[in-house]
Motif scaffolding. Structure first.
Motif, short mmCIF file in Angstrom:
data_model
loop_
_atom_site.label_atom_id
_atom_site.label_comp_id
_atom_site.label_asym_id
_atom_site.label_seq_id
_atom_site.Cartn_x
_atom_site.Cartn_y
_atom_site.Cartn_z
N HIS A 73 1.28 6.69 4.44
CA HIS A 73 1.25 6.52 2.99
C HIS A 73 1.28 7.90 2.33
N ASP A 74 2.25 8.10 1.45
CA ASP A 74 2.40 9.37 0.76
C ASP A 74 1.66 9.40 -0.57
N GLY A 75 1.12 8.27 -1.00
CA GLY A 75 0.43 8.21 -2.28
C GLY A 75 -0.59 7.10 -2.30
N VAL A 76 -1.36 7.05 -3.39
CA VAL A 76 -2.34 6.01 -3.61
C VAL A 76 -2.36 5.71 -5.10
N PRO A 195 1.18 -7.35 2.02
CA PRO A 195 0.45 -6.60 0.99
C PRO A 195 1.12 -6.73 -0.37
N VAL A 196 0.32 -6.70 -1.41
CA VAL A 196 0.85 -6.87 -2.76
C VAL A 196 1.59 -5.62 -3.23
N HIS A 197 1.33 -4.48 -2.58
CA HIS A 197 1.97 -3.22 -2.98
C HIS A 197 2.14 -2.35 -1.74
N GLU A 198 3.12 -1.46 -1.78
CA GLU A 198 3.39 -0.64 -0.60
C GLU A 198 2.30 0.41 -0.36
N GLU A 199 1.51 0.73 -1.37
CA GLU A 199 0.40 1.67 -1.25
C GLU A 199 -0.88 1.00 -1.71
N LEU A 200 -2.03 1.60 -1.35
CA LEU A 200 -3.31 1.03 -1.74
C LEU A 200 -3.48 1.10 -3.26
N ALA A 210 -11.81 -3.67 -7.87
CA ALA A 210 -11.05 -4.39 -6.83
C ALA A 210 -10.24 -3.38 -6.03
N LEU A 211 -9.96 -3.73 -4.79
CA LEU A 211 -9.15 -2.88 -3.91
C LEU A 211 -8.14 -3.74 -3.19
N CYS A 212 -6.88 -3.31 -3.24
CA CYS A 212 -5.81 -3.95 -2.47
C CYS A 212 -5.44 -3.00 -1.34
N SER A 213 -5.79 -3.37 -0.12
CA SER A 213 -5.51 -2.56 1.05
C SER A 213 -4.66 -3.39 2.02
N GLN A 214 -4.45 -2.86 3.21
CA GLN A 214 -3.56 -3.54 4.16
C GLN A 214 -3.85 -3.06 5.56
N ARG A 215 -3.39 -3.82 6.54
CA ARG A 215 -3.50 -3.43 7.94
C ARG A 215 -2.12 -3.32 8.59
N SER A 216 -1.15 -4.04 8.01
CA SER A 216 0.22 -3.99 8.52
C SER A 216 1.13 -4.54 7.42
N HIS A 217 2.40 -4.70 7.77
CA HIS A 217 3.34 -5.27 6.79
C HIS A 217 3.08 -6.76 6.56
#
Length: 390
Positions: A73-76, A195-200, A210-217
């Motif tokens: 991830h290049d951004g947040v 995930p709802v977005h490509e970055e957190l 709230a936090l939107c995170s991910q573990r994989s695609h």
């Protein structure tokens, strides 16, 4: 009675990573764990790795799957006022983070330890540490299948977590404890949904964080701020998804894919540091010595940097540079307190604190406005998020 050079109490990621690094440096070690391997793997934890953490996993020889399956991830993103605001981590610092679940890190380390035939004891009852303050031969004892066992070592690494036996065995007059307990928790849901977005996304909202995170695609991890008195049983999957949508910008909420939760839990938030981290021949590592609220994504990363410092110190000791172990606590704590500050500041910035009233809410808004109007402020956040140098 067994003997080894380093006895490691705890087979979580910090204990296993330390064991792997020591073994690759030719330093014998035994890992003792109270729980089963399946229980350890079943813990659902963090998944954002700093570059320092990935560097240590590479040094341990367990980075192949991380590089193949991890998500750089290049951004947040932070959201407030129904808008997304992006921090360009790579552009501001030249570094990125990698999303790769702690469960997967632990699995990779377990597989490597098993492949190297390194000694690991699981389901050890009544684990105790002895003679570490003044003795030159500290011991770890435990009971397994009704039989008593003893392990003598040069050093003991306490990697057994916040509730473990190692810190609890230190006399109260020799340790200082610093703690802040926050008046809320995080309700977390793990789901096999994209995930709802490509970055957190870290969301500040009048209803709460709230936090939107991910573990994989295909696997997502979501959180909403909740009361400490709340119960998981009070939240159906539908209620959780509805609440999450309310706290996200409309454009993001519209893209949210929902599904059945495969894990749901409430975690309290606290900041905690024990000082020092060395007591004679016993060293505290990771959650045994400190806890951070997860807002800054620092828990696993701090544990890894502790491991890095201790590995270097023990490697130096066995190479004849015996004084290096004397600096472990000081070096680790310097980085720990900076990460504590960052995690504390992110928690204060993004969560709802009703007790702070309208003034506190306006201060949060002013801080967010300033953050995204100042290159220097964004750079400072990015530097801390990707991880300060060791």
């Amino acid at each position: 009675m067994q003997t080894t050079q380093v006895a490691i109490v705890g087979a979580g990621p910090s204990g296993l990573l330390l064991g792997q690094l020591l073994a690759r440096s030719g330093i014998a070690n035994v890992v003792i764990e109270q729980r089963s391997a399946d229980y350890v793997l079943g813990r659902i934890r963090a998944g954002v790795l700093e570059h320092t953490c990935t560097d240590l996993l590479e040094a341990a020889g367990v980075s192949a799957r991380l590089h193949a399956e991890g998500l750089p991830h290049d951004g947040v993103c932070l959201s407030f006022d129904d808008r997304l605001h992006r921090i360009d981590l790579l552009g501001l610092t030249g570094k990125r983070v990698t999303v790769y679940g702690q469960t997967e890190v632990t699995r990779d380390l377990m597989d490597a330890r098993r492949a190297a035939a390194l000694s690991t004891v699981y389901q050890a009852d009544e684990v105790r540490v002895h003679d570490f303050l003044d003795g030159s031969a500290p011991r770890v004892t435990w009971v397994q299948d009704g039989q008593a066992h003893e392990l003598r070592a040069d050093f003991i690494a306490g990697c057994d977590g916040f509730h473990g036996v190692c810190r609890a065995s230190v006399p109260a007059e020799k340790i200082a404890l610093h703690e802040k307990v926050y008046p809320f928790g995080w309700l977390g849901v793990l789901s096999d949904t994209p995930p709802v977005h490509e970055e957190l996304i870290y969301a500040h909202h009048p209803r709460g964080f709230a936090l939107c995170s991910q573990r994989s695609h295909t696997r997502s991890r979501y959180y909403v701020q909740c009361s400490l008195d709340d119960k998981v049983e009070n939240w159906s999957d539908e209620a959780f998804w509805n609440e999450l949508r309310l706290r996200l910008p409309a454009e993001v909420a519209a893209r949210l894919v929902t599904g059945a939760s495969i894990e749901k839990s409430i975690a309290p938030l606290r900041s905690f540091v024990a000082e020092p981290l060395r007591f004679g021949r016993l060293f505290l590592v990771g959650d045994a010595g400190h806890i951070v609220p997860p807002t800054g994504a620092k828990g696993l990363n701090l544990a890894a940097s502790d491991v890095g410092y201790l590995w270097q110190a023990l490697e130096g000791f066995y190479a004849g540079r015996r004084g290096e172990i004397d600096h472990y606590s000081q070096r680790a704590l310097a980085r720990i307190w900076k990460a504590e500050r960052f995690s504390w500041s992110m928690t204060l910035l993004l969560h709802r604190f009703p007790e702070n009233g309208s003034f506190g809410a306006r201060m949060q808004r002013a801080e967010l406005d300033y953050l995204f109007s100042s290159q220097a402020a964004m750079t400072a956040l990015a530097e801390n998020y990707v991880g300060l140098p060791m």
